[in-house]
Design a protein around this motif. Structure first.
Motif, PDB file in Angstrom:
ATOM      1  N   ASN A  41      32.014  33.574  37.434  1.00 12.26           N
ATOM      2  CA  ASN A  41      31.284  33.202  35.743  1.00 12.26           C
ATOM      3  C   ASN A  41      32.224  32.559  34.756  1.00 12.26           C
ATOM      4  N   LEU A  42      33.225  32.284  35.058  1.00  5.99           N
ATOM      5  CA  LEU A  42      34.580  31.831  34.450  1.00  5.99           C
ATOM      6  C   LEU A  42      34.296  30.549  34.164  1.00  5.99           C
ATOM      7  N   PRO A  43      33.532  29.533  34.335  1.00  4.22           N
ATOM      8  CA  PRO A  43      33.792  28.255  33.639  1.00  4.22           C
ATOM      9  C   PRO A  43      31.730  28.687  32.598  1.00  4.22           C
ATOM     10  N   ASN A  44      31.068  29.751  32.785  1.00  4.68           N
ATOM     11  CA  ASN A  44      29.940  30.257  31.365  1.00  4.68           C
ATOM     12  C   ASN A  44      30.814  31.061  30.194  1.00  4.68           C
ATOM     13  N   GLN A  45      31.950  31.681  30.987  1.00  8.91           N
ATOM     14  CA  GLN A  45      32.867  32.251  29.582  1.00  8.91           C
ATOM     15  C   GLN A  45      33.354  31.399  28.699  1.00  8.91           C
ATOM     16  N   ARG A  46      33.828  30.313  29.931  1.00  6.33           N
ATOM     17  CA  ARG A  46      34.710  29.244  29.037  1.00  6.33           C
ATOM     18  C   ARG A  46      33.673  28.634  28.090  1.00  6.33           C
ATOM     19  N   HIS A  47      32.792  28.403  28.728  1.00  8.05           N
ATOM     20  CA  HIS A  47      30.849  27.258  28.046  1.00  8.05           C
ATOM     21  C   HIS A  47      31.119  28.227  26.223  1.00  8.05           C
ATOM     22  N   ARG A  48      30.950  29.168  26.505  1.00  4.78           N
ATOM     23  CA  ARG A  48      30.236  30.180  26.015  1.00  4.78           C
ATOM     24  C   ARG A  48      31.590  29.895  24.356  1.00  4.78           C
ATOM     25  N   ILE A  49      33.070  29.932  24.971  1.00  4.70           N
ATOM     26  CA  ILE A  49      33.838  30.223  23.687  1.00  4.70           C
ATOM     27  C   ILE A  49      34.733  28.758  23.012  1.00  4.70           C
ATOM     28  N   VAL A  50      34.365  27.877  24.382  1.00  2.69           N
ATOM     29  CA  VAL A  50      34.067  26.166  23.136  1.00  2.69           C
ATOM     30  C   VAL A  50      33.204  25.914  22.481  1.00  2.69           C
ATOM     31  N   ALA A  51      31.511  26.799  22.746  1.00  2.35           N
ATOM     32  CA  ALA A  51      30.278  26.216  22.146  1.00  2.35           C
ATOM     33  C   ALA A  51      30.809  27.082  20.077  1.00  2.35           C
ATOM     34  N   LYS A  52      31.144  28.197  20.990  1.00  2.00           N
ATOM     35  CA  LYS A  52      31.892  28.808  19.615  1.00  2.00           C
ATOM     36  C   LYS A  52      32.833  28.536  18.642  1.00  2.00           C
ATOM     37  N   ARG A  53      33.361  27.748  19.445  1.00  2.00           N
ATOM     38  CA  ARG A  53      34.595  27.589  19.052  1.00  2.00           C
ATOM     39  C   ARG A  53      34.796  26.169  18.506  1.00  2.00           C
ATOM     40  N   LYS A 114      29.435  22.623  17.270  1.00  2.00           N
ATOM     41  CA  LYS A 114      30.196  21.251  16.370  1.00  2.00           C
ATOM     42  C   LYS A 114      31.419  20.673  16.260  1.00  2.00           C
ATOM     43  N   VAL A 115      31.819  20.033  16.594  1.00  2.00           N
ATOM     44  CA  VAL A 115      33.181  18.323  16.326  1.00  2.00           C
ATOM     45  C   VAL A 115      33.804  18.840  14.905  1.00  2.00           C
ATOM     46  N   LYS A 116      35.416  18.718  14.757  1.00  2.00           N
ATOM     47  CA  LYS A 116      35.438  18.202  13.216  1.00  2.00           C
ATOM     48  C   LYS A 116      36.601  17.096  13.814  1.00  2.00           C
ATOM     49  N   LEU A 117      35.857  16.215  13.470  1.00  7.20           N
ATOM     50  CA  LEU A 117      35.954  14.411  13.501  1.00  7.20           C
ATOM     51  C   LEU A 117      37.297  14.156  12.433  1.00  7.20           C
ATOM     52  N   THR A 118      38.212  13.792  12.478  1.00  7.81           N
ATOM     53  CA  THR A 118      38.910  12.741  11.744  1.00  7.81           C
ATOM     54  C   THR A 118      38.915  11.452  11.742  1.00  7.81           C
ATOM     55  N   VAL A 119      39.215  10.603  11.503  1.00  5.57           N
ATOM     56  CA  VAL A 119      39.461   9.057  11.434  1.00  5.57           C
ATOM     57  C   VAL A 119      40.674   8.564  10.673  1.00  5.57           C
ATOM     58  N   ILE A 120      41.241   8.032  10.878  1.00  8.92           N
ATOM     59  CA  ILE A 120      42.603   7.437  10.674  1.00  8.92           C
ATOM     60  C   ILE A 120      42.442   6.378  10.655  1.00  8.92           C
ATOM     61  N   ASP A 121      41.936   5.481   9.479  1.00  7.63           N
ATOM     62  CA  ASP A 121      42.591   4.242   9.129  1.00  7.63           C
ATOM     63  C   ASP A 121      43.994   3.763   8.846  1.00  7.63           C
ATOM     64  N   THR A 122      42.930   2.221   9.060  1.00 11.52           N
ATOM     65  CA  THR A 122      44.928   1.619   8.048  1.00 11.52           C
ATOM     66  C   THR A 122      45.129   0.433   7.991  1.00 11.52           C
ATOM     67  N   PRO A 123      44.058   0.121   6.732  1.00 13.86           N
ATOM     68  CA  PRO A 123      43.883  -0.900   5.687  1.00 13.86           C
ATOM     69  C   PRO A 123      45.091  -1.538   4.987  1.00 13.86           C
TER      70      PRO A 123
END
Length: 320
Positions: A41-53, A114-123
């Motif tokens: 059941n550990l993968p299910n626990q990990r899934h819940r943690i990642v989904a929450k965080r 949710k995913v916190k996305l950071t895009v770094i551009d180099t103009p």
């Protein structure tokens, strides 16, 4: 007095046989938990943690102006993370001769994840006649993020750390049809030892299929001859056959030839697709016969995002 009736032979057989399907009773959650010790059941626990965080992913785009870096990022994540740039005034700051670093942050959500996305551009990279040391601000930024994260880990009170370490770097190659330029080789050598470097051929619809195939082969030969380190999807022998074939297919198309477009166009057969419309037809973004956009998206998001994050954490950051 109550009499006990002895069942007949038919009833004896029925009582010793399996119950009918209508009388089957599924195990309760408590009974399921009692079977085994619960390690499975550990993968299910990990899934819940990642989904929450949620997750945090940082992607850097490097290349000359006008190669479609902003358009590709908007196409990859199906949203306008960065507005189109006005290139009519890109030479106004010619005297500065500096490569800038721009940071764009966004929070994306899909199916409650949710995913916190950071895009770094180099103009400004590669836009001048003299591009000597134009890669320095980019390399310094990558190193500075490792240094800043390490200093946060050394603090006695460590709260939520600010993490801008680059998990993937898309290097845009101009579709000249010849080979890599010396400037491309210099910065790719430096980036390859610091980040997960993923070279892409920009605006693949400007080359014929035969010219694109030849150009890809020339770029591969230069990368091998110059010892440039690029990110290659890992192949785990313990994975299923489909996963192994998929990882090999992603590796075989390097460098990815991509077309970026956020516009909806109508094909001759009436389909509405993302693509670019020409007199001779439509170049479709998600058509694998036209470009490698779907494979690149799979590499960055669908199948190897976690590996890109882990490689940054366990390899590039530790080496720093």
């Amino acid at each position: 007095m109550v009499r006990l009736r002895r069942p007949s032979n038919l009833e004896d057989k029925a009582s010793n046989s399996l119950p009918f399907p209508s009388t089957l009773v599924s195990a309760s959650p408590a009974q399921k938990m009692s079977s085994g010790i619960g390690i499975a059941n550990l993968p299910n626990q990990r899934h819940r943690i990642v989904a929450k965080r949620g997750a945090h992913f940082t992607i850097m785009v490097v290349g000359e102006s006008g190669l479609g870096k902003t358009t590709l990022i908007n196409t990859l994540f199906a949203t306008e993370l960065s507005p189109p740039k006005n290139y009519s005034r890109r030479h106004v700051k010619q005297l500065d001769k500096l490569t800038e670093v721009e940071i764009i942050k966004a929070e994306l959500e899909e199916k409650s994840f949710k995913v916190k996305l950071t895009v770094i551009d180099t103009p400004g990279f590669g836009d001048y006649v003299n591009n000597r040391d134009s890669w320095a601000p980019i390399i310094d930024f990558v190193d500075d993020q490792h240094e800043a994260y390490m200093r946060q880990e050394q603090q006695p009170e460590r709260g939520e750390k600010i993490d801008l370490r680059v998990h993937a770097c898309l290097f845009f190659i101009r579709p000249t049809g010849h080979t890599l330029k010396p400037l491309d080789i210099e910065i790719m050598k430096r980036l390859g030892t610091r980040v997960n470097l993923i070279p892409v051929i920009a605006k693949a619809d400007t080359l014929t299929p035969n010219d694109l195939r030849v150009f890809k082969q020339r770029v591969r030969e230069v990368i091998a001859a110059q010892g440039i380190r690029i990110y290659v999807p890992p192949v785990d022998p313990e994975d299923d056959e489909a996963s192994i074939e998929h990882a090999r297919a992603l590796a075989d198309v390097m460098p990815h030839a991509i077309i970026g477009s956020t516009d909806d166009v109508v094909t001759k057969d009436g389909r509405t697709v993302k693509g670019r419309e020409y007199l001779w037809g439509v170049a479709e973004v998600e058509n694998e016969n036209h470009c490698d956009f779907r494979k690149l998206r799979s590499l960055l998001i669908r199948t190897h995002m976690l590996d890109l994050i882990n490689t940054t954490e366990e390899h590039h950051y530790e080496n720093y």
